[in-house]
Structures are given as structure tokens and as C-alpha cells.
Design an enzyme around this catalytic site. Structure first.
Site, short mmCIF file in Angstrom:
data_model
loop_
_atom_site.label_atom_id
_atom_site.label_comp_id
_atom_site.label_asym_id
_atom_site.label_seq_id
_atom_site.Cartn_x
_atom_site.Cartn_y
_atom_site.Cartn_z
N GLU A 185 -23.25 5.19 17.80
CA GLU A 185 -23.94 5.60 16.57
C GLU A 185 -24.31 7.09 16.54
OE1 GLU A 185 -26.97 2.73 17.16
OE2 GLU A 185 -26.14 1.28 15.75
N TYR A 201 0.84 -1.21 0.00
CA TYR A 201 0.00 0.00 0.00
C TYR A 201 0.88 1.25 0.00
CZ TYR A 201 -4.15 -2.66 1.59
OH TYR A 201 -5.20 -3.51 1.71
#
Ligand SMILES: [Zn+2]
Ligand SMILES: [Zn+2]
Length: 429
Positions: free
Chosen positions: A399, A323
Site C-alpha cells: 500500500e 478488446y
């Protein structure tokens, strides 16, 4: 920003925010569904199907099967302007969930010949849900958009299964940044150890480049009782491991950037009184700078080869480039940070140290200017030590950060379009 924002823009911002807030329950429900049914890299069939159906329902031009299971939605705004890409990754991990949630994953599979659970232990479920929400927000103001938005839902960020290509690399190879050509790309990663409400970023090198190396040391096999009649690759390997430690500590300008050389596995020998013929070792290299990366590669070769030679052994060194560095274009970062500050509050947007972890968002950034930032997903007031890190069975996110995440994606898009449009107008393009 000192300039006066016109009334139309203000009302567009306010409407986007209201729509994002109204979508919170829906986004939470999507995330819980993805969380309960996670899929491994290049196998995100169910997830991709749900994403594609949603984008189609929003009236977008949708392409599926890009880079295996990738989905791309194209939203053409009512006015001409640049092409902005927004990216979310979709894959889960071979981790068995230990968190007791009503939507906990019970999915099991076999991975590398081992039984394991599958879990969204990096939070990619939330990335997919937030980008689906952002797609709905931006579709609702489509006619006012000065440009095109490309929604990229990417498979296999954590790496493709052995022997397969995948992730951002494959999507780029299959042309995801072309037709229409992307001018800038934005992406976010949720973070389980940063408080909800906080956003972190870094200009320039943000996450490390990853390479892996393999060194095979060949000696001469002999009886363990008479080492002088052979060449011991185990002693040589020990010297090589220690030699490798001096690369970071003695050959690199450490005040500029961090780097890591880790030997992760070493294998050789079968019995206490046999000196084996061969020892194999593998390891990982992390770097944040191209010239330091080159130095590390060169030194691994020199250290292994010359230590082996001094012992009468032979070293065979292989380095695979994996990467690239996740590199936030400095100009684009400067341009967009005020947007994050406007959405999250100036004091909630902070510069973070570079990380030696990697992110395949870097493959997009090799082709077009990109900006990648971190969204706090830890419950406010919780201690960082008590929040499980990514990739662990206890990983959890709060959340309540989803609305902020959606708003940042939408505002980055709209602000980039209006700023780029103005620059184009001024330069008479
Ligand atoms: Zn991860
Ligand atoms: Zn991740």
C-alpha cells in the site's frame, strides 16, 4: 521541461502533494474495505455506493448506473479549460484469497456453476481508493483548476458475466466521454511485480487486442476399426492445431510486434472405438497491430478451411472481436512523461515491453487520446519470482505506493490542463 514554472503553479503542486500525503491513511482504509468486500463485474453495488457518496460529499455532480454500476463525478474547475477524465476499474475476480491479512476477503459465491471465493486479485480495490483520494485532492484546489475533471469509476474491466454487456465498452456506448466531451483520459494499473516507486509505460501499442475464435470441424462418423470408411475430424483437428502454429511463426513480421494464437480447448469423441462426426476447438488471439490482426484472422480461416478440405472435412470458423489494442497516443505520451518523471523521479520512470494481456481502457482510447501506465506495487527489495502474479490467490500489493499513484493522477490532470491551455492561448483559440 525548460520553461520556468510560475510561483502559483509551484504552490499548487506543493499543496496537492501535501493533501495527497495527508490522505494516505484514509486511502489505505478505503482500499482495505473494498478488499474485504470485493464484488464481481456488473455487481459492484456496494463499491459504487461508497464511491458515489464520497464524490457527492466533495460537492461534485454525480451520475450513477452508467454501464450498469458505473459512477461518474464531474468536478468543474474555477477557470475554463479542457476536460480530463481519470478512470479506475472496480471489479474483483472469482479467486479464493489465500493471503493471510486482517482484511482478507471471506466472500463466497457461485460462478459458472462452481463455488468460489471473490478476491480483488488484480488490485482494482487500490485503483478505486487512489482515484477517490485524487478526487479529494483535486476538489480541494477546484477554484484553481483550468478545466473540468471527470472521474470515471468503471465496472467489469475483467469482462461482464455471460450474456451481459459491460466494462469500458458499455460506458462509452452510454456516453461517458460526452457531455462534457472528454479531451484526454488517464488511467493506471498497479503491478504486483514492479517495485514501489517505479512507474512503467510504453508509447503506442501497450497491451494487446483480444479476439476469440471457434472452429467446428465436421467429418463423417464411423467405426474406430475402419477409419477409411469415414472422415476423421480428430486427425484433421490435430493438423489444424499444428497449422495454426505457423501463422505467428511464418506469416507475421515479428520484429515489429508480438502476436499469439492459442488453442485453449478442444472437444470431440466419446469412446475409444468410435470416430466422431465433429470436433470443436476454441482459442484466443493476441495482437498489437491492426494489420497483423487482420492477417491472423485471414490465415486462421485459410488454414482451417483448406486443411479440412484436404481431408474431406468441413471447417466452420468464427472469430469474435473482443478488446482493441491499449494504445497510448504517442503525442500525449511524450507530453505527459515529463510529469511522471517530475513526480516519481526521472530514474524511476521506465519504458516497459508491450504485454499480450489486455485492458479495456482501450475502448476509451479508441475515442479520445489516452495514456495508461503501470504503478509499482511490490515491496521494495522483494524478488519478482516471490511476488505472486495478478489473478492468483496469493496476489498481494504494497500500500505504500498509493501516495505516488494519487500524485501522478493529480499532476497529470493539472499539467495537461495548463499545457493545453497555453497551446490554446498561443494558437489564439
Ligand atoms: Zn486483471
Ligand atoms: Zn486489472
Amino acid at each position: 521541461m525548460a520553461q520556468t514554472v510560475n510561483a502559483q503553479q509551484t504552490s499548487l503542486s506543493a499543496r496537492m502533494d501535501k493533501t495527497a500525503e495527508g490522505l494516505e491513511k484514509k486511502v489505505v482504509a478505503w482500499r482495505r474495505d473494498f478488499h474485504q468486500y470485493p464484488e464481481l463485474g456488473n455487481r459492484e453495488f456496494r463499491t459504487a455506493g461508497k464511491v458515489a457518496a464520497h464524490l457527492q460529499a466533495l460537492g461534485m455532480e454525480v451520475k450513477t448506473g452508467i454501464g450498469k454500476t458505473g459512477v461518474v463525478g464531474i468536478l468543474r474547475g474555477g477557470k475554463p479549460g479542457p476536460v480530463v477524465a481519470l478512470r479506475a476499474d472496480m471489479d474483483g475476480l472469482p479467486v479464493t484469497e489465500r493471503v493471510d491479512l486482517p482484511f482478507k476477503s471471506e466472500v463466497r459465491t457461485e460462478y459458472n456453476n462452481q463455488q468460489t471465493g471473490i478476491m480483488h486479485a488484480c488490485g482494482h480495490d487500490s485503483h478505486v481508493a487512489m482515484l477517490m483520494g485524487a478526487a479529494e485532492v483535486l476538489a480541494s484546489v477546484k477554484n484553481e483548476l483550468h478545466g473540468t475533471v471527470k472521474f470515471i469509476f468503471q465496472p467489469a474491466e475483467e469482462g461482464a458475466p455471460q450474456g451481459e454487456e459491460g466494462g469500458a465498452y458499455l460506458m462509452v456506448k452510454e456516453g461517458v466521454l460526452d457531455n462534457p466531451k472528454v479531451d484526454a483520459i488517464f488511467g493506471l494499473h498497479i503491478n504486483s511485480q514492479t517495485e514501489v516507486g517505479t512507474i512503467k509505460y510504453r508509447p503506442g501499442a501497450t497491451m494487446a487486442a483480444v479476439d476469440q475464435f471457434a472452429i467446428k470441424l465436421k467429418g463423417k462418423q464411423t467405426h474406430g476399426a475402419s477409419p477409411w470408411s469415414g472422415v476423421d475430424p480428430i486427425v484433421t483437428a490435430s493438423q489444424v492445431v499444428m497449422g495454426l502454429q505457423t501463422i505467428v511463426s511464418r506469416n507475421l513480421p515479428l520484429t515489429e510486434n508480438a502476436a499469439v494464437v492459442t488453442v485453449g480447448a478442444i472437444h470431440g469423441g466419446i469412446r475409444q472405438n468410435i470416430i466422431p462426426e465433429e470436433v470443436n476447438m476454441i482459442g484466443t488471439i493476441r495482437s498489437l497491430d491492426n494489420s497483423m490482426q487482420k492477417t491472423i484472422h485471414r490465415r486462421i480461416n485459410e488454414v482451417a478451411t483448406n486443411i479440412a478440405e484436404s481431408a474431406g472435412a468441413q471447417a466452420d470458423v468464427k472469430i469474435d472481436i473482443m478488446y482493441p489494442v491499449t494504445y497510448n497516443d504517442p503525442k500525449l505520451t511524450d507530453q505527459m512523461v515529463p510529469t511522471l518523471e517530475a513526480v516519481a523521479g526521472k530514474n524511476n520512470v521506465r519504458i516497459t515491453p508491450a504485454q499480450t494481456g489486455a485492458e479495456d481502457f482501450s475502448f476509451y482510447q479508441q475515442k479520445v487520446p489516452g495514456f495508461f501506465y503501470f504503478l509499482g506495487g511490490m515491496t521494495k527489495g522483494k524478488k519478482v519470482e516471490e511476488a505472486a502474479p495478478h489473478h492468483t490467490p496469493d496476489f498481494q500489493i504494497d500500500e505504500s505506493c498509493f501516495v505516488l499513484g494519487m500524485k501522478t493522477l493529480c499532476h497529470l490532470t493539472v499539467d495537461y490542463m495548463s499545457q493545453t491551455g497555453k497551446v490554446a492561448a498561443v494558437s489564439g483559440k
